[in-house]
Design a protein around this motif. Sequence first.
Motif, PDB file in Angstrom:
ATOM      1  N   ARG A 393     -29.183  75.360  29.412  1.00 25.06           N
ATOM      2  CA  ARG A 393     -29.793  76.135  28.175  1.00 25.06           C
ATOM      3  C   ARG A 393     -29.125  77.363  28.285  1.00 25.06           C
ATOM      4  O   ARG A 393     -28.452  77.894  29.189  1.00 25.06           O
ATOM      5  CB  ARG A 393     -31.171  76.194  28.652  1.00 25.06           C
ATOM      6  CG  ARG A 393     -31.580  77.287  29.656  1.00 25.06           C
ATOM      7  CD  ARG A 393     -32.887  77.360  30.299  1.00 25.06           C
ATOM      8  NE  ARG A 393     -33.377  76.046  30.746  1.00 25.06           N
ATOM      9  CZ  ARG A 393     -34.692  75.792  31.358  1.00 25.06           C
ATOM     10  NH1 ARG A 393     -35.631  76.801  30.779  1.00 25.06           N
ATOM     11  NH2 ARG A 393     -34.847  74.940  31.880  1.00 25.06           N
ATOM     12  N   THR A 394     -29.181  77.775  27.044  1.00 24.32           N
ATOM     13  CA  THR A 394     -28.328  79.174  26.821  1.00 24.32           C
ATOM     14  C   THR A 394     -29.602  80.355  27.045  1.00 24.32           C
ATOM     15  O   THR A 394     -30.685  79.962  26.240  1.00 24.32           O
ATOM     16  CB  THR A 394     -28.002  79.467  25.346  1.00 24.32           C
ATOM     17  OG1 THR A 394     -27.074  78.517  24.979  1.00 24.32           O
ATOM     18  CG2 THR A 394     -27.634  80.895  24.921  1.00 24.32           C
ATOM     19  N   VAL A 395     -29.416  81.233  28.108  1.00 25.46           N
ATOM     20  CA  VAL A 395     -30.438  82.229  28.315  1.00 25.46           C
ATOM     21  C   VAL A 395     -30.141  83.335  27.923  1.00 25.46           C
ATOM     22  O   VAL A 395     -29.157  83.880  27.519  1.00 25.46           O
ATOM     23  CB  VAL A 395     -30.534  82.269  29.970  1.00 25.46           C
ATOM     24  CG1 VAL A 395     -30.851  80.925  30.319  1.00 25.46           C
ATOM     25  CG2 VAL A 395     -29.266  82.541  30.616  1.00 25.46           C
ATOM     26  N   PRO A 396     -31.028  84.212  27.645  1.00 27.54           N
ATOM     27  CA  PRO A 396     -30.914  85.551  26.813  1.00 27.54           C
ATOM     28  C   PRO A 396     -30.209  86.623  27.824  1.00 27.54           C
ATOM     29  O   PRO A 396     -29.803  87.679  26.985  1.00 27.54           O
ATOM     30  CB  PRO A 396     -32.380  86.145  26.340  1.00 27.54           C
ATOM     31  CG  PRO A 396     -33.178  85.360  27.382  1.00 27.54           C
ATOM     32  CD  PRO A 396     -32.570  83.918  27.769  1.00 27.54           C
ATOM     33  N   THR A 402     -29.773  81.514  36.659  1.00 27.24           N
ATOM     34  CA  THR A 402     -30.154  80.337  37.438  1.00 27.24           C
ATOM     35  C   THR A 402     -30.940  79.191  36.994  1.00 27.24           C
ATOM     36  O   THR A 402     -30.677  78.275  37.441  1.00 27.24           O
ATOM     37  CB  THR A 402     -30.987  80.984  38.742  1.00 27.24           C
ATOM     38  OG1 THR A 402     -32.044  81.627  38.094  1.00 27.24           O
ATOM     39  CG2 THR A 402     -30.072  82.084  39.588  1.00 27.24           C
ATOM     40  N   ARG A 403     -31.564  79.527  35.874  1.00 29.80           N
ATOM     41  CA  ARG A 403     -32.073  78.432  35.225  1.00 29.80           C
ATOM     42  C   ARG A 403     -31.145  77.625  34.482  1.00 29.80           C
ATOM     43  O   ARG A 403     -31.228  76.316  34.536  1.00 29.80           O
ATOM     44  CB  ARG A 403     -33.126  78.987  34.157  1.00 29.80           C
ATOM     45  CG  ARG A 403     -34.267  80.020  34.792  1.00 29.80           C
ATOM     46  CD  ARG A 403     -35.139  80.536  33.542  1.00 29.80           C
ATOM     47  NE  ARG A 403     -35.502  79.762  32.621  1.00 29.80           N
ATOM     48  CZ  ARG A 403     -36.029  80.216  31.389  1.00 29.80           C
ATOM     49  NH1 ARG A 403     -35.686  81.417  31.054  1.00 29.80           N
ATOM     50  NH2 ARG A 403     -36.555  79.341  30.508  1.00 29.80           N
ATOM     51  N   ASP A 407     -30.297  73.554  35.234  1.00 36.04           N
ATOM     52  CA  ASP A 407     -30.258  72.637  34.272  1.00 36.04           C
ATOM     53  C   ASP A 407     -29.136  71.698  34.554  1.00 36.04           C
ATOM     54  O   ASP A 407     -29.061  70.525  34.282  1.00 36.04           O
ATOM     55  CB  ASP A 407     -30.417  73.125  32.763  1.00 36.04           C
ATOM     56  CG  ASP A 407     -31.265  73.715  32.420  1.00 36.04           C
ATOM     57  OD1 ASP A 407     -32.341  73.602  33.007  1.00 36.04           O
ATOM     58  OD2 ASP A 407     -31.179  74.611  31.442  1.00 36.04           O
ATOM     59  N   VAL A 408     -27.914  72.239  34.621  1.00 34.75           N
ATOM     60  CA  VAL A 408     -26.593  71.752  34.862  1.00 34.75           C
ATOM     61  C   VAL A 408     -26.602  70.751  35.799  1.00 34.75           C
ATOM     62  O   VAL A 408     -26.439  69.233  35.833  1.00 34.75           O
ATOM     63  CB  VAL A 408     -25.457  72.502  35.180  1.00 34.75           C
ATOM     64  CG1 VAL A 408     -23.980  71.878  35.799  1.00 34.75           C
ATOM     65  CG2 VAL A 408     -25.057  73.556  33.810  1.00 34.75           C
TER      66      VAL A 408
END
Length: 528
Positions: A393-396, A402-403, A407-408
């Motif tokens: 995911r693209t995080v802000p 780490t999120r 995901d990866v």
Amino acid sequence: MARVTLRYLLESIGEAMVTPLATPGGLDVPVTDLVIYDSAAAPVIEPGDVILAVGLALDDRYGADLLRLAEDSRAAAVAFRSAPSGAVPSSSGPGTGVAILQLNPELEWGQFFTLTRGLILSAPDIPEDAPELAGGDLFALANAVADMVGGSVVLYDARHQVMAYSNLDDDVDEVRRDTILGRRTPPAWILRFERDGVYSAGRPDAGVTRLEGYEGLRTRLRVAVRAGEDLVGEISVAEASTPFPEGAEAALQQAARLAAPHFLRHQLAHDLTRSVRGGVLRSLLDGRGRVETHARHLDLSLDMRYTVIGFSVRPDDGRAPDVVGHRERFVHLTGALTETFHRRSATYALGSTVYALLPTAEETGRDRLRRLTEHVAARAEAMSLVVLGAVGRTVPTLTEVTRSRRDVDQVLCVLGAGDRDRSVSLVESVWADIALLDLRDLFEQQRLAPSEQVAVLTAHDASHQTQYVRTLRVYLDCFGDVRTAAARLQLHPNSLRHRLQRARELFGVDLDDPAARLVLALELHTML
């Protein structure tokens, strides 16, 4: 092989990497080979050897014993990584007939061994009238090669990235100008050169390659720069307003031999930087340490958006015997391609998994991230590697990467299970499979066993060679559509109805209760 001295090695490597602590015999001591010291194996030390004191300290008893052995064997030098706590042995002390070197703490033994061995193997026989190439300044080196050969010079590393170039003039063609501005040969020309075999200059037996006859491209001379058998870069010379002079190809071959130490030193500096950045990136993606410190070391903004992409690498059906070497080249390839996406991208490898952190602009669509990941995976095919690719995911903000890394890992786990045809996926495309992975992990952590009903079903199938478990799973996957499920099971719809009725009678399976159906479907997917 040319005569190699301690002076040549130290000047080629640079004092930032290796510091001479003592040189009682001077710097013109001949060097012949490298030896990794292992007291248990009692290696044979020959005159002129440089000894790698792996795991030993200069000021402990074992280090002193090694210095005495090195002096008795007339070795050229002993290299340590740890700094001495006291004074370096003086000229009247033990072991003073051998040079003592200290490695930069960031320099790994493997890197020092590869670099030094390459310098020994590639040391050129320098004629007395040969021009002296500039030392640490690669741009001065490019200008010196231009003077030797004639024309406009670009120095490339082994990844086809531009390291330096000679002074520009108005005669350079558009391709050369775009190459310098983009710090890399334009992708369309890379593909064209690969198709035409231009990059065969990287073969050990290849000499100078002449490129001519391309529209919009001036005649070029290209030559590989090698350290022993290892490719460390390439020199490309474009013809100026006048044709190449007689002897230009011979001069370029000589320039490649003279330039090898400079290319090696650049490669070492790049590898050191990448190694340090990789360690910082690993800590960031693992959630260890202060994010502010990591951001400063990686030159990243805390408040920008970020995406982690990752690749699982394995050899292609045994066609890649040098798996470690192929993976290392794939790491370099990943770094080069992701840097074209954003120059501050960072890459590191953990075992067979390669991660890349990508600063991601607001307008960057998910489809572009997927295409980049697919492109990297496709390029691995030429290396005889099979690669699975994942886009997290693209995080802000940087604090949440780490999120994206998690995901990866989960996407690669789903793709590695082999249930899907695709080799690259966005996290949102496999969210249901990831949810099942999370449930499976939860069940394992809680040590939950299958329900009694599922356990009885499984045991009955095993002892009676029936297929109640598979039948129920397919039926539930088809949302109770008897005709679709029967087709997948290759049964007549009436046969499927009969089998479902028997499951109700024998095992108490309740397919009319929505909650019971949901729990049964989850169990069949996560616990079997």
